[in-house]
Design a protein around this motif. Structure first.
Motif, PDB file in Angstrom:
ATOM      1  N   ARG A 185       3.585   8.511  -2.832  1.00 62.48           N
ATOM      2  CA  ARG A 185       3.550   7.049  -2.851  1.00 62.48           C
ATOM      3  C   ARG A 185       4.361   6.496  -4.026  1.00 62.48           C
ATOM      4  N   LEU A 186       4.189   7.104  -5.194  1.00 60.38           N
ATOM      5  CA  LEU A 186       4.916   6.640  -6.374  1.00 60.38           C
ATOM      6  C   LEU A 186       6.415   6.889  -6.232  1.00 60.38           C
ATOM      7  N   ALA A 187       6.783   8.066  -5.748  1.00 60.51           N
ATOM      8  CA  ALA A 187       8.203   8.388  -5.577  1.00 60.51           C
ATOM      9  C   ALA A 187       8.870   7.443  -4.588  1.00 60.51           C
ATOM     10  N   ALA A 188       8.109   6.953  -3.617  1.00 63.16           N
ATOM     11  CA  ALA A 188       8.666   6.088  -2.582  1.00 63.16           C
ATOM     12  C   ALA A 188       8.984   4.684  -3.086  1.00 63.16           C
ATOM     13  N   VAL A 189       8.412   4.279  -4.226  1.00 67.44           N
ATOM     14  CA  VAL A 189       8.697   2.937  -4.742  1.00 67.44           C
ATOM     15  C   VAL A 189       9.810   2.933  -5.775  1.00 67.44           C
ATOM     16  N   VAL A 190      10.241   4.117  -6.220  1.00 66.82           N
ATOM     17  CA  VAL A 190      11.250   4.210  -7.276  1.00 66.82           C
ATOM     18  C   VAL A 190      12.554   3.479  -6.934  1.00 66.82           C
ATOM     19  N   PRO A 191      13.036   3.527  -5.678  1.00 68.02           N
ATOM     20  CA  PRO A 191      14.291   2.813  -5.385  1.00 68.02           C
ATOM     21  C   PRO A 191      14.202   1.301  -5.580  1.00 68.02           C
ATOM     22  N   GLY A 192      12.995   0.726  -5.508  1.00 65.85           N
ATOM     23  CA  GLY A 192      12.834  -0.718  -5.700  1.00 65.85           C
ATOM     24  C   GLY A 192      11.469  -1.038  -6.254  1.00 65.85           C
ATOM     25  N   PRO A 193      11.169  -0.619  -7.471  1.00 69.73           N
ATOM     26  CA  PRO A 193       9.810  -0.706  -8.019  1.00 69.73           C
ATOM     27  C   PRO A 193       9.263  -2.118  -8.187  1.00 69.73           C
ATOM     28  N   LEU A 194      10.130  -3.114  -8.311  1.00 69.99           N
ATOM     29  CA  LEU A 194       9.644  -4.483  -8.497  1.00 69.99           C
ATOM     30  C   LEU A 194       9.298  -5.152  -7.174  1.00 69.99           C
ATOM     31  N   ASN A 195       9.715  -4.545  -6.081  1.00 72.11           N
ATOM     32  CA  ASN A 195       9.477  -5.138  -4.760  1.00 72.11           C
ATOM     33  C   ASN A 195       8.652  -4.238  -3.844  1.00 72.11           C
ATOM     34  N   ARG A 196       8.128  -3.135  -4.389  1.00 69.26           N
ATOM     35  CA  ARG A 196       7.365  -2.203  -3.566  1.00 69.26           C
ATOM     36  C   ARG A 196       6.047  -1.875  -4.244  1.00 69.26           C
ATOM     37  N   ASP A 197       5.041  -1.621  -3.430  1.00 67.00           N
ATOM     38  CA  ASP A 197       3.702  -1.356  -3.934  1.00 67.00           C
ATOM     39  C   ASP A 197       3.196  -0.041  -3.345  1.00 67.00           C
ATOM     40  N   PRO A 198       2.901   0.958  -4.196  1.00 66.76           N
ATOM     41  CA  PRO A 198       2.418   2.249  -3.676  1.00 66.76           C
ATOM     42  C   PRO A 198       1.035   2.154  -3.036  1.00 66.76           C
ATOM     43  N   LEU A 199       0.256   1.123  -3.387  1.00 62.58           N
ATOM     44  CA  LEU A 199      -1.079   0.974  -2.824  1.00 62.58           C
ATOM     45  C   LEU A 199      -1.055   0.252  -1.479  1.00 62.58           C
ATOM     46  N   ASN A 200      -0.071  -0.613  -1.291  1.00 65.16           N
ATOM     47  CA  ASN A 200       0.080  -1.353  -0.037  1.00 65.16           C
ATOM     48  C   ASN A 200       1.517  -1.227   0.455  1.00 65.16           C
ATOM     49  N   PRO A 201       1.903  -0.027   0.877  1.00 60.35           N
ATOM     50  CA  PRO A 201       3.289   0.210   1.273  1.00 60.35           C
ATOM     51  C   PRO A 201       3.665  -0.542   2.551  1.00 60.35           C
ATOM     52  N   ASP A 202       4.848  -1.147   2.557  1.00 61.17           N
ATOM     53  CA  ASP A 202       5.321  -1.801   3.772  1.00 61.17           C
ATOM     54  C   ASP A 202       5.944  -0.755   4.698  1.00 61.17           C
ATOM     55  N   LYS A 203       6.493  -1.203   5.802  1.00 62.09           N
ATOM     56  CA  LYS A 203       7.032  -0.290   6.806  1.00 62.09           C
ATOM     57  C   LYS A 203       8.127   0.601   6.218  1.00 62.09           C
ATOM     58  N   ARG A 204       9.004   0.014   5.398  1.00 65.18           N
ATOM     59  CA  ARG A 204      10.096   0.781   4.808  1.00 65.18           C
ATOM     60  C   ARG A 204       9.571   1.861   3.867  1.00 65.18           C
ATOM     61  N   VAL A 205       8.600   1.513   3.043  1.00 63.23           N
ATOM     62  CA  VAL A 205       8.030   2.484   2.099  1.00 63.23           C
ATOM     63  C   VAL A 205       7.295   3.587   2.843  1.00 63.23           C
ATOM     64  N   ARG A 206       6.568   3.222   3.899  1.00 60.10           N
ATOM     65  CA  ARG A 206       5.858   4.243   4.682  1.00 60.10           C
ATOM     66  C   ARG A 206       6.843   5.230   5.317  1.00 60.10           C
ATOM     67  N   GLY A 207       7.972   4.716   5.772  1.00 63.42           N
ATOM     68  CA  GLY A 207       8.998   5.599   6.331  1.00 63.42           C
ATOM     69  C   GLY A 207       9.552   6.538   5.278  1.00 63.42           C
ATOM     70  N   LEU A 208       9.761   6.011   4.070  1.00 65.09           N
ATOM     71  CA  LEU A 208      10.265   6.848   2.982  1.00 65.09           C
ATOM     72  C   LEU A 208       9.223   7.873   2.572  1.00 65.09           C
TER      73      LEU A 208
END
Length: 228
Positions: A185-208
């Motif tokens: 979850r944490l690694a998935a937010v690294v490309p855009g940490p200010l716009n992504r949330d590891p606790l509430n991942p959006d569709k793009r983060v879930r895919g990553l």
């Protein structure tokens, strides 16, 4: 005047080289307390009238969950252990995709050099300095040390830097206790940490996250000395 200028310039360049080499050698052994990005973000917070927020706590790599460097390695730079700072294959792909579907080609070594010594804005000048510091890191540091500094300096959210701060902020635990899924979850937010949330991942983060999970199964765990 011209001779004086060139003499001054040569001294300035020599001073920069000596100072940069000494800094790289020093940080081979010392924890990194702050990075330019941390200070820049604090300046942005003040400029926007926000309260200062800077969470960062250094942890040796062997006190961080093995899944954290493994997730970053699997997602960010799978040839990290094979190249010498620059991934030629990724650079070729990035150049070929230019103008169509832009992609990054920065290695973990390059990102560590940028995080430790430089500013985030893109420019040819910054890229030049980034290449210079990348060469120094690869020359004086081990791959494990590069990963250690990277894991401790990357941005995971607004004012949150490094695995320990991220573990405490998002999961209320020590970085050594992070599970495999939490690290993904944490690694998935690294490309855009200010716009992504590891606790509430959006569709793009879930895919990553699914992508990182598959890649971790392929590459395995990051080879730390403690495993030998």
């Amino acid at each position: 005047m011209i001779r004086k200028f060139w003499k001054f310039l040569k001294r300035l360049v020599a001073l920069f080289i000596v100072a940069s080499v000494l800094s790289v050698v020093a940080f081979k052994f010392l924890p990194v307390p702050l990075t330019p990005l941390m200070l820049i973000r604090c300046g942005e917070q003040m400029a926007n009238g926000k309260d200062l927020k800077l969470k960062h706590s250094w942890r040796p790599l062997d006190e961080i969950s093995i899944y954290m460097p493994s997730a970053l390695w699997a997602n960010e730079d799978q040839r990290f252990l094979k190249h010498h700072g620059f991934d030629v294959e990724e650079i070729k792909k990035a150049m070929k995709a230019r103008g169509e579907n832009p992609r990054g080609a920065s290695t973990i070594s390059q990102q560590t050099a940028k995080n430790l010594f430089l500013w985030p804005a893109r420019s040819y000048i910054r890229k030049g300095f980034e290449a210079y510091f990348t060469v120094l890191l690869e020359l004086f540091w081990t791959k494990e040390r590069i990963m250690e500094v990277y894991v401790n300096s990357i941005e995971f959210g607004d004012g949150i830097y490094g695995a320990q701060a991220a573990a405490q902020h998002f999961f209320h635990k020590d970085a050594s206790q992070l599970t495999r899924e939490e690290c993904i979850r944490l690694a998935a937010v690294v490309p855009g940490p200010l716009n992504r949330d590891p606790l509430n991942p959006d569709k793009r983060v879930r895919g990553l996250m699914r992508h990182i999970d598959r890649q971790m199964k392929n590459v395995g765990l990051f080879p730390l000395k403690r495993q030998n």
